[in-house]
Each structure stands twice: as C-alpha cells, then as structure tokens.
Enzyme design. Structure first.
Site, PDB file in Angstrom:
ATOM      1  N   GLU A  65      41.058  15.911   7.132  1.00  0.00           N
ATOM      2  CA  GLU A  65      42.350  15.750   6.467  1.00  0.00           C
ATOM      3  C   GLU A  65      43.560  16.021   7.353  1.00  0.00           C
ATOM      4  O   GLU A  65      44.645  15.533   7.061  1.00  0.00           O
ATOM      5  CB  GLU A  65      42.417  16.656   5.225  1.00  0.00           C
ATOM      6  CG  GLU A  65      41.316  16.399   4.210  1.00  0.00           C
ATOM      7  CD  GLU A  65      41.349  14.993   3.609  1.00  0.00           C
ATOM      8  OE1 GLU A  65      42.449  14.445   3.402  1.00  0.00           O
ATOM      9  OE2 GLU A  65      40.269  14.438   3.341  1.00  0.00           O
ATOM     10  N   PHE A  74      40.036  20.707  -4.085  1.00  0.00           N
ATOM     11  CA  PHE A  74      40.503  19.697  -5.036  1.00  0.00           C
ATOM     12  C   PHE A  74      40.520  18.327  -4.370  1.00  0.00           C
ATOM     13  O   PHE A  74      41.109  18.153  -3.306  1.00  0.00           O
ATOM     14  CB  PHE A  74      41.907  20.042  -5.532  1.00  0.00           C
ATOM     15  CG  PHE A  74      42.448  19.073  -6.539  1.00  0.00           C
ATOM     16  CD1 PHE A  74      41.910  19.007  -7.815  1.00  0.00           C
ATOM     17  CD2 PHE A  74      43.500  18.229  -6.225  1.00  0.00           C
ATOM     18  CE1 PHE A  74      42.406  18.118  -8.766  1.00  0.00           C
ATOM     19  CE2 PHE A  74      44.010  17.336  -7.163  1.00  0.00           C
ATOM     20  CZ  PHE A  74      43.458  17.282  -8.434  1.00  0.00           C
ATOM     21  N   GLY A  75      39.872  17.359  -5.007  1.00  0.00           N
ATOM     22  CA  GLY A  75      39.868  15.978  -4.533  1.00  0.00           C
ATOM     23  C   GLY A  75      40.584  15.081  -5.523  1.00  0.00           C
ATOM     24  O   GLY A  75      40.371  15.192  -6.728  1.00  0.00           O
ATOM     25  N   TYR A  76      41.422  14.198  -5.018  1.00  0.00           N
ATOM     26  CA  TYR A  76      42.184  13.285  -5.867  1.00  0.00           C
ATOM     27  C   TYR A  76      42.067  11.837  -5.394  1.00  0.00           C
ATOM     28  O   TYR A  76      42.539  10.921  -6.047  1.00  0.00           O
ATOM     29  CB  TYR A  76      43.661  13.694  -5.925  1.00  0.00           C
ATOM     30  CG  TYR A  76      44.289  13.805  -4.537  1.00  0.00           C
ATOM     31  CD1 TYR A  76      44.910  12.714  -3.942  1.00  0.00           C
ATOM     32  CD2 TYR A  76      44.242  14.997  -3.832  1.00  0.00           C
ATOM     33  CE1 TYR A  76      45.466  12.814  -2.677  1.00  0.00           C
ATOM     34  CE2 TYR A  76      44.793  15.111  -2.571  1.00  0.00           C
ATOM     35  CZ  TYR A  76      45.411  14.016  -2.004  1.00  0.00           C
ATOM     36  OH  TYR A  76      45.951  14.113  -0.746  1.00  0.00           O
ATOM     37  N   GLY A  77      41.439  11.626  -4.241  1.00  0.00           N
ATOM     38  CA  GLY A  77      41.229  10.295  -3.668  1.00  0.00           C
ATOM     39  C   GLY A  77      39.798  10.200  -3.192  1.00  0.00           C
ATOM     40  O   GLY A  77      38.854  10.412  -3.957  1.00  0.00           O
ATOM     41  N   SER A  78      39.610   9.932  -1.910  1.00  0.00           N
ATOM     42  CA  SER A  78      38.252   9.741  -1.386  1.00  0.00           C
ATOM     43  C   SER A  78      37.388  10.996  -1.484  1.00  0.00           C
ATOM     44  O   SER A  78      36.164  10.884  -1.541  1.00  0.00           O
ATOM     45  CB  SER A  78      38.293   9.240   0.059  1.00  0.00           C
ATOM     46  OG  SER A  78      38.894  10.203   0.906  1.00  0.00           O
TER      47      SER A  78
END
Length: 175
Positions: free
Chosen positions: A84, A7-11
C-alpha cells in the site's frame, strides 16, 4: 494492542493477500470510497496511469475487516506497507471500525493523501471509465480491478453508485 484488524475497501476485500483468523463486514466513519488515486504501479504506469480506490474525506465506507493472529502481526504489517505504501500516496492510520456484529475495534486503514501528486480528485464517471478501460499495470488491467471490486461489493449487498456508473461507462467503451 490486544487485536490487530485491517480494513479493506477495494482490492483488500477480494484479495487481502495475508493470513487472517476472522473477517466480517465493517463500517469506517469520516471517509468514503473514491476512485481518487492515479495508479502508477499496480493498475497503470507513470506515463499511462490507471485509477484505483482511496479513502477520501467525508461520509462513511462499508468494507471488510480482517483480524490477524498475534504471531502474524509483524509479517502482515510489513506486507501491507510494501503493497500500500509503494509510492506513499496512502497514509497509514489506525481508526475506529464498527463491525457487523456490533463490536467497535481499531484497525489499520490506508487513506488517500490529497497533497500527493498521485491524488486524482474526483473524476466524472465517463472520464474515469476511459482511464480505467485503457490502463494496465503490474497487477493487471485496471478494468479487472474495478469489476472484481464491484463483484465483491455486490456480494456484500453494497451498492456503490460511483463505481456502478464507471462500470456502465466501461461496458459502453467495450462495445
């Protein structure tokens, strides 16, 4: 595990940096997108930190889910951990995601650790803008991170009030 989703929510939305065989919009419950992480590496330094996104408790977050091919699972997980978990401000979790097509899947998600020294809380948009406007890290200017993320969110039809407000304040600082 039958499938491996991230899951990606930014870069990660606009620069995942890993191979994937499927991507689609997804929603994560229980966490919200927040400029709550002091960036000491990618978008700032320890002496002049930037602000980057984290998932903070409460609400929900729309972003992108990426499905990784089975033969890439190990390499992608190693890449994500290097990217991360560089200062351990994020916690790696496997959480339920609701995909845009109606499927429910489990995905690897990186959430903010509120007990970590790099947890910035919730700075007001004008304060956040001053930090974002000035900071630069190994991956470039902090404001580029903000505007790239906003471009992706807008393309997905997602309006993030906090990020829009910070961006308006950054534009004012630019003159």
């Amino acid at each position: 595990m039958d499938e491996f989703w991230v899951f990606g929510y930014g870069s990660l939305m606009w620069n995942p940096g890993f191979p994937h065989v499927e991507s689609q919009r997804a929603r994560l419950g229980g966490y919200r997108r927040s400029l709550c992480i002091w960036s000491w590496v990618h978008r700032g330094t320890e002496s002049d930190p930037g602000l980057v996104l984290g998932l903070d408790r409460g609400g929900s977050c729309s972003g992108m889910a990426f499905r990784v091919a089975p033969d890439e699972w190990g390499a992608v997980l190693a890449y994500l951990r290097e990217r991360e978990l560089v200062t351990k401000v994020y916690q790696e979790k496997t959480l339920s995601l609701a995909l845009a097509d109606g499927r429910k899947v489990k995905g690897v998600v990186y959430v903010a650790d509120p007990a970590h020294v790099q947890y910035a809380g919730s700075p007001e948009p004008d304060v956040a803008a001053k930090i974002v406007h000035a900071a630069v890290g190994a991956s470039g200017p902090n404001d580029a991170y903000l505007f790239n993320t906003l471009t992706q969110l807008r393309a997905m039809g997602i309006h993030d009030h906090l990020l829009e407000s910070v961006a308006q304040n950054v534009e004012k600082l630019r003159g």
